[in-house]
Design a protein around this motif. Structure first.
Motif, short mmCIF file in Angstrom:
data_model
loop_
_atom_site.label_atom_id
_atom_site.label_comp_id
_atom_site.label_asym_id
_atom_site.label_seq_id
_atom_site.Cartn_x
_atom_site.Cartn_y
_atom_site.Cartn_z
N LEU A 19 0.80 -1.22 0.00
CA LEU A 19 0.00 0.00 0.00
C LEU A 19 0.84 1.27 0.00
N VAL A 22 -0.17 3.80 -2.49
CA VAL A 22 -1.46 4.42 -2.23
C VAL A 22 -1.35 5.51 -1.17
N MET A 254 -8.25 3.62 -1.18
CA MET A 254 -7.75 2.40 -1.83
C MET A 254 -8.55 2.08 -3.09
#
Length: 334
Positions: A19, A22, A254
């Motif tokens: 992640l 992101v 996300m």
């Protein structure tokens, strides 16, 4: 070629999502939604069913009954359909409509509790109703995820070892707290290893699990109106409490990068980001968060602008750089 004979044999247990692109923060999530039940609850459900069969508690003609906010209910509905049992899921008004329909498609009966117990909330009312059902009919079998040791054993035996195998240098693990089966299984596993791993529990504000005051919650999955009996506080290093508004914002951040995760995942990720934001600048930790569920069952809630507007007001939009810029250090961390 892979050939299966049972729906629960389809399960990818070694997928992790990075992640950092992101949110700009080093964080991996272990994606537990890649099975036909769509969540981490498949592991506990199957472990509890197989144990009940071995013990002679679950026999042909029996009807499984369980209290669930959704994901465990789906897993049990699928398993019961395949193994020839009836299934009754006692849920409440927060259960996503898509989740209810999915359970019913497997042949389950879904009973929705709408009146909370005065002191123990909707969860307490659900548990009381299940107890009345099993007292009324001896064919009902209650696995009782809230006290069943096979709930946490499933994660001690599978989830935690899978994380350790991929991240031998793990520093911190973030796990959401519902029944605390996943949390306790992972915590017990890593406590037995020589290398210390910090276990951070993530919970929703309004949950009483870690002693906070009860308050209304709209997103099912994590949190509880009754303190989980499986919980052993001594195995948890820190706790991060997450407002549901932050859950929504993490989910949408996300999704804008193509990752459609469920509400429980949004809570865990938000908690992890808050905790990491409070660390010393320049410190780089190996951090993993457990992603319990997919997002498709939240299309009528978390990802529905009208639902969000109704319960939380006008949605806030994160920019492409990610929400970590606006986060403060974790609330409730020790």
């Amino acid at each position: 070629m892979t050939v299966v004979t049972a729906p629960y044999e389809i399960n990818a247990d070694d997928v992790f999502v990075d992640l950092e692109p992101v949110f700009g923060v080093p964080l991996h999530v272990k994606y537990e939604g890649l099975n036909l039940a769509g969540s981490v609850k498949l592991k506990a459900a199957l472990e509890m069913v197989l144990a009940a069969e071995r013990d002679g508690v679950l026999v042909p003609g029996a009807v499984l009954v369980e209290s669930s906010s959704g994901n465990l209910g789906v897993a049990l509905a699928m398993i019961a359909a395949h193994r020839g049992y009836g299934f009754v899921c006692v849920t409440d008004s927060r259960c996503n409509p898509a989740t209810r329909r999915l359970m019913e498609s497997f042949g389950a009966r879904v009973l929705v509790i709408s009146r909370p117990d005065k002191e123990r909330g909707l969860l307490g009312a659900r548990i009381d109703y299940v107890q009345r059902l099993v007292d009324f009919d001896p064919n009902y079998v209650w696995l009782n995820q809230y006290v069943n040791p096979h709930n946490w054993l499933a994660h001690y035996r599978s989830t935690a070892p899978a994380i350790a195998a991929q991240f031998p240098g793990l520093d911190v693990l973030f796990v959401g707290a519902g029944t605390t089966g996943t949390l306790m299984g992972c915590a017990r596993y890593f406590r037995e290893r020589e290398r210390p791993v910090r276990i951070v529990a993530v919970d929703s504000i309004g949950s009483v699990t870690f002693g906070g005051p009860a308050a209304a919650r709209h997103i099912p999955g994590l949190g509880a109106g009754v303190r989980p009996r499986l919980l052993d506080d001594r195995l948890v290093d820190e706790v991060v409490m997450v407002p549901e508004r932050d859950t929504l914002e993490s989910c949408h951040a996300m999704a804008r990068q193509g990752f459609l995760f469920g509400g429980s995942t949004g809570t865990v990720v938000s908690g992890a980001l808050r905790w990491l934001a409070g660390r010393p600048r320049g410190e780089r930790l190996t951090a993993v968060a457990l992603s319990p569920d997919q997002g498709d069952r939240y299309l009528d809630t978390v990802y529905d602008p009208a639902w969000v507007q109704r319960h939380f007001g006008a949605p806030h939009t994160w920019d492409a750089a990610g929400p970590e810029k606006e986060l403060e250090p974790a609330v409730g961390a020790g």
